[in-house]
Design a protein around this motif. Structure first.
Motif, PDB file in Angstrom:
ATOM      1  N   ALA A  52      37.627  35.210 -52.903  1.00  0.00           N
ATOM      2  CA  ALA A  52      36.503  35.836 -53.324  1.00  0.00           C
ATOM      3  C   ALA A  52      35.565  35.183 -53.990  1.00  0.00           C
ATOM      4  CB  ALA A  52      37.079  37.221 -53.769  1.00  0.00           C
ATOM      5  N   LEU A  53      35.670  34.634 -54.965  1.00  0.00           N
ATOM      6  CA  LEU A  53      34.982  33.845 -55.894  1.00  0.00           C
ATOM      7  C   LEU A  53      34.012  32.959 -55.141  1.00  0.00           C
ATOM      8  CD1 LEU A  53      34.322  33.888 -58.758  1.00  0.00           C
ATOM      9  CD2 LEU A  53      36.016  31.896 -59.398  1.00  0.00           C
ATOM     10  N   LEU A  54      34.647  32.443 -54.073  1.00  0.00           N
ATOM     11  CA  LEU A  54      33.856  31.348 -53.143  1.00  0.00           C
ATOM     12  C   LEU A  54      32.867  32.004 -52.625  1.00  0.00           C
ATOM     13  CD1 LEU A  54      36.739  28.881 -51.634  1.00  0.00           C
ATOM     14  CD2 LEU A  54      35.504  28.813 -53.844  1.00  0.00           C
ATOM     15  N   ASP A  55      32.841  33.374 -52.343  1.00  0.00           N
ATOM     16  CA  ASP A  55      31.657  33.850 -51.838  1.00  0.00           C
ATOM     17  C   ASP A  55      30.600  34.292 -52.845  1.00  0.00           C
ATOM     18  OD1 ASP A  55      32.664  33.264 -48.904  1.00  0.00           O
ATOM     19  OD2 ASP A  55      34.005  35.062 -49.381  1.00  0.00           O
ATOM     20  N   ASP A  56      30.740  34.218 -53.888  1.00  0.00           N
ATOM     21  CA  ASP A  56      30.083  34.882 -55.035  1.00  0.00           C
ATOM     22  C   ASP A  56      28.917  33.993 -55.496  1.00  0.00           C
ATOM     23  OD1 ASP A  56      29.033  35.708 -57.418  1.00  0.00           O
ATOM     24  OD2 ASP A  56      31.108  36.672 -58.034  1.00  0.00           O
ATOM     25  N   PRO A  57      27.759  34.483 -55.381  1.00  0.00           N
ATOM     26  CA  PRO A  57      26.588  33.583 -55.660  1.00  0.00           C
ATOM     27  C   PRO A  57      26.644  33.224 -57.153  1.00  0.00           C
ATOM     28  CG  PRO A  57      25.840  35.799 -54.862  1.00  0.00           C
ATOM     29  CD  PRO A  57      27.408  35.623 -54.654  1.00  0.00           C
ATOM     30  N   ARG A  58      27.388  34.023 -58.111  1.00  0.00           N
ATOM     31  CA  ARG A  58      27.418  33.682 -59.522  1.00  0.00           C
ATOM     32  C   ARG A  58      28.178  32.378 -59.764  1.00  0.00           C
ATOM     33  NH1 ARG A  58      29.647  38.646 -61.908  1.00  0.00           N
ATOM     34  NH2 ARG A  58      30.798  38.520 -59.928  1.00  0.00           N
ATOM     35  N   ALA A  59      29.387  32.293 -58.778  1.00  0.00           N
ATOM     36  CA  ALA A  59      30.216  31.026 -58.959  1.00  0.00           C
ATOM     37  C   ALA A  59      29.453  29.911 -58.597  1.00  0.00           C
ATOM     38  CB  ALA A  59      31.626  31.438 -58.141  1.00  0.00           C
ATOM     39  N   LEU A  60      28.656  29.854 -57.244  1.00  0.00           N
ATOM     40  CA  LEU A  60      27.893  28.818 -57.038  1.00  0.00           C
ATOM     41  C   LEU A  60      26.963  28.276 -58.012  1.00  0.00           C
ATOM     42  CD1 LEU A  60      27.423  26.923 -54.417  1.00  0.00           C
ATOM     43  CD2 LEU A  60      25.690  28.656 -53.840  1.00  0.00           C
ATOM     44  N   ALA A  61      26.273  29.466 -58.848  1.00  0.00           N
ATOM     45  CA  ALA A  61      25.537  28.998 -59.730  1.00  0.00           C
ATOM     46  C   ALA A  61      26.298  28.354 -60.996  1.00  0.00           C
ATOM     47  CB  ALA A  61      24.426  30.006 -60.106  1.00  0.00           C
ATOM     48  N   HIS A  62      27.391  28.656 -61.067  1.00  0.00           N
ATOM     49  CA  HIS A  62      28.263  28.343 -62.299  1.00  0.00           C
ATOM     50  C   HIS A  62      28.603  26.961 -62.254  1.00  0.00           C
ATOM     51  CE1 HIS A  62      30.547  28.541 -65.792  1.00  0.00           C
ATOM     52  NE2 HIS A  62      31.663  28.007 -65.140  1.00  0.00           N
ATOM     53  N   PRO A  64      28.410  24.476 -58.844  1.00  0.00           N
ATOM     54  CA  PRO A  64      28.058  24.301 -57.358  1.00  0.00           C
ATOM     55  C   PRO A  64      29.065  23.347 -56.739  1.00  0.00           C
ATOM     56  CG  PRO A  64      26.199  23.489 -58.817  1.00  0.00           C
ATOM     57  CD  PRO A  64      27.225  24.399 -59.764  1.00  0.00           C
ATOM     58  N   VAL A  65      29.179  22.198 -57.369  1.00  0.00           N
ATOM     59  CA  VAL A  65      30.059  21.078 -57.047  1.00  0.00           C
ATOM     60  C   VAL A  65      31.518  21.532 -56.494  1.00  0.00           C
ATOM     61  CG1 VAL A  65      31.188  18.885 -57.397  1.00  0.00           C
ATOM     62  CG2 VAL A  65      28.857  19.334 -58.276  1.00  0.00           C
ATOM     63  N   THR A  66      32.081  22.400 -57.483  1.00  0.00           N
ATOM     64  CA  THR A  66      33.469  22.595 -56.910  1.00  0.00           C
ATOM     65  C   THR A  66      33.665  24.077 -55.917  1.00  0.00           C
ATOM     66  OG1 THR A  66      34.226  22.608 -59.370  1.00  0.00           O
ATOM     67  CG2 THR A  66      35.683  23.999 -58.000  1.00  0.00           C
ATOM     68  N   VAL A  67      32.692  24.780 -56.061  1.00  0.00           N
ATOM     69  CA  VAL A  67      32.664  25.786 -55.145  1.00  0.00           C
ATOM     70  C   VAL A  67      32.254  25.315 -53.740  1.00  0.00           C
ATOM     71  CG1 VAL A  67      31.154  27.964 -54.324  1.00  0.00           C
ATOM     72  CG2 VAL A  67      31.959  27.657 -56.675  1.00  0.00           C
ATOM     73  N   ASN A  68      31.273  24.453 -53.708  1.00  0.00           N
ATOM     74  CA  ASN A  68      30.788  23.938 -52.262  1.00  0.00           C
ATOM     75  C   ASN A  68      32.216  22.987 -51.854  1.00  0.00           C
ATOM     76  OD1 ASN A  68      28.517  24.723 -51.597  1.00  0.00           O
ATOM     77  ND2 ASN A  68      27.329  23.381 -53.269  1.00  0.00           N
ATOM     78  N   ARG A  69      32.763  22.262 -52.671  1.00  0.00           N
ATOM     79  CA  ARG A  69      33.833  21.513 -52.018  1.00  0.00           C
ATOM     80  C   ARG A  69      34.961  22.406 -51.685  1.00  0.00           C
ATOM     81  NH1 ARG A  69      38.775  20.498 -54.517  1.00  0.00           N
ATOM     82  NH2 ARG A  69      37.804  21.181 -56.604  1.00  0.00           N
ATOM     83  N   LEU A  70      35.185  23.349 -52.191  1.00  0.00           N
ATOM     84  CA  LEU A  70      36.147  24.296 -51.698  1.00  0.00           C
ATOM     85  C   LEU A  70      35.830  25.175 -50.540  1.00  0.00           C
ATOM     86  CD1 LEU A  70      37.166  25.827 -55.278  1.00  0.00           C
ATOM     87  CD2 LEU A  70      38.789  24.253 -53.840  1.00  0.00           C
ATOM     88  N   ARG A  71      34.559  25.575 -50.548  1.00  0.00           N
ATOM     89  CA  ARG A  71      34.023  26.060 -49.274  1.00  0.00           C
ATOM     90  C   ARG A  71      34.181  25.184 -47.890  1.00  0.00           C
ATOM     91  NH1 ARG A  71      28.315  28.762 -50.787  1.00  0.00           N
ATOM     92  NH2 ARG A  71      29.081  30.745 -51.858  1.00  0.00           N
ATOM     93  N   ARG A  72      34.142  23.857 -48.408  1.00  0.00           N
ATOM     94  CA  ARG A  72      34.047  23.215 -47.359  1.00  0.00           C
ATOM     95  C   ARG A  72      35.771  22.983 -46.863  1.00  0.00           C
ATOM     96  NH1 ARG A  72      30.608  20.008 -50.109  1.00  0.00           N
ATOM     97  NH2 ARG A  72      32.135  18.722 -51.041  1.00  0.00           N
ATOM     98  N   ILE A  73      36.557  22.640 -47.876  1.00  0.00           N
ATOM     99  CA  ILE A  73      37.943  22.896 -47.524  1.00  0.00           C
ATOM    100  C   ILE A  73      38.265  23.973 -46.442  1.00  0.00           C
ATOM    101  CG2 ILE A  73      40.247  22.882 -48.652  1.00  0.00           C
ATOM    102  CD1 ILE A  73      39.207  21.243 -50.800  1.00  0.00           C
ATOM    103  N   ARG A  74      37.918  25.347 -46.931  1.00  0.00           N
ATOM    104  CA  ARG A  74      38.420  26.602 -46.659  1.00  0.00           C
ATOM    105  C   ARG A  74      37.666  26.439 -45.139  1.00  0.00           C
ATOM    106  NH1 ARG A  74      35.971  32.056 -49.116  1.00  0.00           N
ATOM    107  NH2 ARG A  74      33.791  31.272 -48.215  1.00  0.00           N
ATOM    108  N   GLU A  75      36.575  26.118 -44.558  1.00  0.00           N
ATOM    109  CA  GLU A  75      36.062  26.081 -43.440  1.00  0.00           C
ATOM    110  C   GLU A  75      36.762  25.180 -42.380  1.00  0.00           C
ATOM    111  OE1 GLU A  75      33.980  28.369 -42.223  1.00  0.00           O
ATOM    112  OE2 GLU A  75      34.004  29.277 -44.403  1.00  0.00           O
ATOM    113  N   THR A  76      37.365  23.963 -43.036  1.00  0.00           N
ATOM    114  CA  THR A  76      37.855  22.948 -42.175  1.00  0.00           C
ATOM    115  C   THR A  76      39.345  23.528 -41.807  1.00  0.00           C
ATOM    116  OG1 THR A  76      37.077  20.974 -43.550  1.00  0.00           O
ATOM    117  CG2 THR A  76      39.170  20.705 -42.254  1.00  0.00           C
ATOM    118  N   ARG A  77      39.941  24.238 -42.776  1.00  0.00           N
ATOM    119  CA  ARG A  77      41.355  24.997 -42.410  1.00  0.00           C
ATOM    120  C   ARG A  77      40.979  26.149 -41.460  1.00  0.00           C
ATOM    121  NH1 ARG A  77      43.470  24.955 -48.489  1.00  0.00           N
ATOM    122  NH2 ARG A  77      44.367  22.761 -48.555  1.00  0.00           N
TER     123      ARG A  77
END
Length: 81
Positions: A52-62, A64-77
């Motif tokens: 849920a946190l990966l879809d939260d814009p506040r997490a991306l602002a806090h 961005p490197v970690t959230v974008n990395r985890l989003r890429r992993i999630r999309e690949t899976r």
């Protein structure tokens, strides 16, 4: 401002989840053990909150490197399914 809320509005638990995701873990089970001991969460609940946190814009602002990395992993899976 509430001391448990960061400047982007993330609570302490959300910031702690992102901090845990930035760390490396030495072997199998080490991350799950850290989740239980440091956050007091069951791993299943942790991953629900993280997803849920990966879809939260506040997490991306806090963090961005970690959230974008985890989003890429999630999309690949998702694409592999």
């Amino acid at each position: 401002m509430d001391e448990d809320t960061g400047e982007q509005g993330l609570g302490r638990r959300e910031r702690d989840i992102l901090a845990l995701e930035r760390r490396g873990f030495p072997g199998p089970g080490a991350k799950e053990r850290a989740i239980r001991e440091e956050l007091g969460l069951a791993p299943v609940r942790y991953y629900q909150l993280l997803n849920a946190l990966l879809d939260d814009p506040r997490a991306l602002a806090h963090d961005p490197v970690t959230v974008n990395r985890l989003r890429r992993i999630r999309e690949t899976r998702r694409a592999e399914r």
